[in-house]
Design an enzyme around this catalytic site. Structure first.
Site, PDB file in Angstrom:
ATOM      1  CG  ASP A  94      -1.880   1.151   1.265  1.00 56.33           C
ATOM      2  OD1 ASP A  94      -1.675   2.142   0.528  1.00 56.33           O
ATOM      3  OD2 ASP A  94      -2.860   1.090   2.041  1.00 56.33           O
ATOM      4  CB  SER A 100       0.763  14.100 -15.682  1.00 58.06           C
ATOM      5  OG  SER A 100      -0.349  14.666 -16.358  1.00 58.06           O
ATOM      6  CE1 TYR A 112      -2.815  12.659 -11.412  1.00 58.23           C
ATOM      7  CE2 TYR A 112      -3.083  14.228 -13.201  1.00 58.23           C
ATOM      8  CZ  TYR A 112      -2.576  13.045 -12.723  1.00 58.23           C
ATOM      9  OH  TYR A 112      -1.811  12.243 -13.545  1.00 58.23           O
ATOM     10  CE  LYS A 134       1.042  12.341 -11.774  1.00 60.20           C
ATOM     11  NZ  LYS A 134       2.005  11.228 -11.609  1.00 60.20           N
TER      12      LYS A 134
END
Length: 251
Positions: A67, A147, A162, A166
């Site tokens: 995890d 990304s 998000y 990145k």
């Protein structure tokens, strides 16, 4: 420039988020090139299934349940990998998560989960791999699957956190290069920044299908090809950033 993955044949590569999508494609290409791969994921049964499918390839795949939002899980997984497979030569920080939330009516738990997965897990895994590489004098390679949202602000609703995570990956890749260069540590760092890749990743993010259908998609093996390219460069060449977009698309 001669490209060859020969120096990593029989060596150990760790790939996080290896159970699906880009991670599974990276694992497959590495194993087919003779690399010993440790795949980390919570859904380790998927990695076990993929290992069976790849059993006749030159390399080998091993699954390690982990995890990535739990630091001790990551540290324990790296200890097991080194003990079972040997010293680490490559780390691909592929694990990532996009959840739909913003800063106006945002969900704190979603923020934490994304930052834990996209930023802190990457930092912890990088540290654990580097400590092993440095102690053994390994001329290794760290790859972050980043990304395009880590380089430009996209006007897509509820993806602000998000994108911020990145941007952090971009900063961490660049500052790691600086730190390694300053300390004269011979480990390469590459940030690979894809545009839209058609995987289950976007369905988890709850991005509407009608929006995605307007986009030209990359495929997971397009990104794994970029990983193989970066790893194949000669020892004196460090490709620090690769941006991969579909032809004719800004995303």
């Amino acid at each position: 420039m001669n490209l060859s993955l020969e120096r990593f044949v029989g060596k150990v590569a760790v790939v996080t988020g290896a159970s699906a999508g880009i991670g599974a494609a990276i694992v497959e290409d590495l194993v087919k090139n003779g690399v010993i791969v440790a795949g980390l994921a919570r859904r380790v049964d998927r990695i076990v299934d993929q290992a069976e499918q790849l059993k006749d390839e030159p390399g080998k795949l091993y699954g390690f349940k982990c995890d990535l939002t739990v630091e001790e899980d990551i540290k324990s997984a790296f200890r097991k990998i080194i003990r079972k497979l040997g010293d680490i030569h490559v780390l691909v920080n592929n694990a990532g998560l996009m959840l739909s939330t913003d800063l106006i009516n945002g969900d704190t738990e979603k923020w934490k989960t994304m930052l834990d997965t996209n930023v802190l897990a990457l930092c912890i895994a990088t540290r654990e791999a580097l400590q092993n590489m440095i102690s053994k004098g390994t001329k290794g390679h760290i790859i972050h699957i980043n990304s395009i949202t880590g380089h430009q602000i996209l006007d897509i609703p509820r993806l602000s956190v998000y994108g911020a995570s990145k941007f952090a990956v971009t900063g961490l890749a660049e500052t790691l290069c600086n730190d390694l260069n300053r300390e004269k540590i011979p480990v390469k760092v590459t940030s690979i920044s894809p545009g839209y890749v058609k995987t289950e990743f976007c369905s988890v993010a709850e991005i509407p299908d009608e929006f995605l259908e307007q986009l030209t998609a990359l495929h997971s093996n397009d990104i794994s090809a970029a990983v193989i390219y970066a790893l194949s460069t000669p020892p004196h060449v460090n490709v620090t950033e690769i941006t991969v977009k579909p032809l004719g698309s800004s995303l």
